[in-house]
Write an enzyme that holds these catalytic residues in place. Structure first.
Site, PDB file in Angstrom:
ATOM      1  N   THR A 158      93.462  31.888  54.186  1.00 53.38           N
ATOM      2  CA  THR A 158      92.453  32.171  53.172  1.00 53.38           C
ATOM      3  C   THR A 158      91.125  32.282  53.892  1.00 53.38           C
ATOM      4  O   THR A 158      90.350  31.340  53.937  1.00 53.38           O
ATOM      5  CB  THR A 158      92.388  31.065  52.115  1.00 53.38           C
ATOM      6  N   GLY A 159      90.888  33.423  54.536  1.00 51.77           N
ATOM      7  CA  GLY A 159      89.545  33.750  55.032  1.00 51.77           C
ATOM      8  C   GLY A 159      88.744  33.792  53.762  1.00 51.77           C
ATOM      9  O   GLY A 159      89.092  34.494  52.834  1.00 51.77           O
ATOM     10  N   THR A 160      87.701  33.015  53.679  1.00 54.91           N
ATOM     11  CA  THR A 160      87.271  32.597  52.356  1.00 54.91           C
ATOM     12  C   THR A 160      85.802  32.328  52.302  1.00 54.91           C
ATOM     13  O   THR A 160      85.162  32.122  53.327  1.00 54.91           O
ATOM     14  CB  THR A 160      87.984  31.259  52.054  1.00 54.91           C
ATOM     15  N   THR A 161      85.282  32.319  51.066  1.00 53.68           N
ATOM     16  CA  THR A 161      84.019  31.624  50.840  1.00 53.68           C
ATOM     17  C   THR A 161      84.249  30.650  49.699  1.00 53.68           C
ATOM     18  O   THR A 161      84.671  31.039  48.615  1.00 53.68           O
ATOM     19  CB  THR A 161      82.904  32.604  50.419  1.00 53.68           C
TER      20      THR A 161
END
Lengths: 215, 271
Positions: free
Chosen positions: A16-19
């Site tokens: 989950t490359g995420t913010t």
């Protein structure tokens, strides 16, 4: 803080490359996240839910390996449920965060997980706890995490004010995540917003074409 | 034949165990666990322990029987701290109590380590009771010969509570609890108190009175009165009552007993 781990992902792993973000206000917490899940450059899920419920008024934002953070949130949900039965009252956010921290720290070699635990309890009101990669536990007025967070440190520091109202917190979270989604390739999709207070929980989302900022 | 093996004090007062009393893992035909009942006897024949839950805190008191004049005064304390906001009094077998105290302390620590906040009194009492109960189910183990009165305070809910754990593993929450030789007399006296309004200082004096009244100067060995509390004045920490207050309370209690006895004597003279 937790942006560099993207390159350390195992080949083919779903990350989950995420913010993710959470902000506490006096009577509760606003949690927010983007919805992009990627395997390399392929977007495996563009509408995922990265804000997991741990208990009625306690939520966890997940970043890092999707499998690892799902496993952690499942364990914490199970432990919290037994604990709530044993003490016969709603568990505190501190307890949820302590349980998550224990898992992240004791298994630090095997896990890649950066989480934010936020919620409401009658003892402390709204609280936000952040647990980055190594398993430290820090209570903060607000927290950001995930690969997209690196692009908005300046923006959140400039725009954060103490003692914001619930609505101000919601706007703050929406704007900040929108800015991160505009610059981070691994963040995108829709913004999921969860607001928790004494009266209960409201879940909301902002569609991708109605973001407060973006192309 | 089993009566030969029972100590005389028990064989004259109880029905014969008739072979069902050799192991805690054997029920008798009428549904009793004799080993557990014998464990209760160990508690019943020991020094009195009393606990009272007051409006503003909890107080614990024990009649610490002095087995020898060579014992240093104030040593071998019988009121133990289990955590910052938890303490206990016991009646019964001292070495068994040592085991239970250590378990209580480790439950307090491990709860804090796992959940990040201090263990509520009812959870600690339940954990200790489950531990005591475990020893009533194994052929290789014997039950605890100890009863414990546990006082605790929860800083999150700001509530204080008193619990009592018996050798069979039950625990209940009490306004007032007593164990040991003087428990019957103590419970009668405690029931006369107004437990919904009593303060810690008043309860300390009442406990001192009860223990002194029930102590038989002629028959029983000399004793020391040990008192501890858990209240606002002690910052909700379990502490031994400051010695100045303890002495004051004991003196006041003795005086009230003397005054009551003199009144009785006066009444007799009038007849």
């Amino acid at each position: 803080m937790s942006g560099a781990f993207e390159s350390g992902a195992r080949k083919g792993e779903v990350a989950t490359g995420t913010t993710i973000m959470a902000v506490a206000f006096e009577g509760g917490v606003v949690l927010g996240a983007d919805s992009r899940v990627s395997t390399g450059t392929y977007i495996a899920n563009r509408v995922s839910d990265k804000v997991a419920a741990l208990h009625d008024s306690i939520y966890m934002c997940r970043s890092g390996s999707a499998a690892d953070t799902q496993a952690i949130s499942d364990y914490v949900r199970y432990f919290l449920a037994s604990h709530a039965t044993e003490i016969n009252r709603p568990p505190t956010v501190k307890t949820a965060a302590t349980l998550a921290r224990k898992l992240c720290y004791e298994n630090k070699d095997a896990l890649m997980a950066g989480v934010i635990v936020g919620g409401y309890d009658p003892i402390e009101g709204g609280s936000v706890y952040v647990i980055p990669l190594g398993g430290t536990l820090m209570k903060m007025p607000f927290a950001i995490g995930g690969s997209g967070s690196t692009y908005i440190y300046g923006a959140v520091d400039a725009n954060y004010k103490p003692n914001m109202t619930k609505e101000e917190c919601q706007e703050f979270v929406k704007k900040s995540i929108a800015h991160a989604m505009a610059r981070d390739g691994s963040s995108g999709g829709i913004i999921r917003l969860v607001t928790v207070d004494a009266t209960g929980t409201t879940r909301d989302y902002i569609p991708g074409d109605q973001l407060p900022y973006g192309p | 034949p089993i009566l030969e093996f029972l100590p005389t004090s028990i064989s004259t007062t109880m029905s014969s165990g008739a072979g069902y009393d050799l192991s805690p893992t054997t029920f008798s035909p009428d549904g009793r666990l004799f080993q557990v009942e014998y464990a209760h006897k160990a508690v019943e024949n020991s020094g009195t322990a009393i606990g009272i839950r007051c409006v503003d805190g909890c107080v614990l008191g024990v009649e610490k029987v002095l087995l020898s004049p060579l014992l240093k005064a104030g040593s071998n304390k019988q009121l133990h701290t289990l955590g910052p906001h938890h303490g206990m009094a016991f009646s019964g077998w001292a070495p068994d109590a040592r085991q239970l105290i250590d378990r209580g302390r480790s439950e307090v620590q491990s709860y804090e380590e796992t959940y990040g906040s201090e263990i509520p009194a009812e959870v600690l009492a339940e954990r200790m009771a489950q531990y005591v109960h475990y020893f009533t189910l194994h052929g290789a183990l014997r039950p605890f010969g100890v009863g414990a009165i546990v006082a605790g305070y929860d800083p999150e809910t700001k509530k204080h509570a008193l619990h009592m754990i018996e050798p069979n593993g039950v625990q209940y929450r009490y306004f007032g609890a007593a164990l040991g030789k003087g428990r019957m007399g103590a419970k009668t006296e405690i029931e006369k108190l107004n437990l919904s309004t009593i303060t810690c200082r008043e309860a300390l004096k009442e406990i001192a009175k009860i223990i002194h009244t029930l102590h038989d100067e002629g028959k029983d060995k000399p004793f020391e009165l040990e008192l501890s509390w858990l209240c606002e004045e002690s910052s909700w920490k379990h502490q031994h009552v400051p010695s100045a207050l303890a002495n004051e309370v004991e003196a006041a209690a003795k005086k009230e007993i003397e005054d009551a006895e003199m009144e009785d004597d006066d009444e007799e003279d009038d007849e």
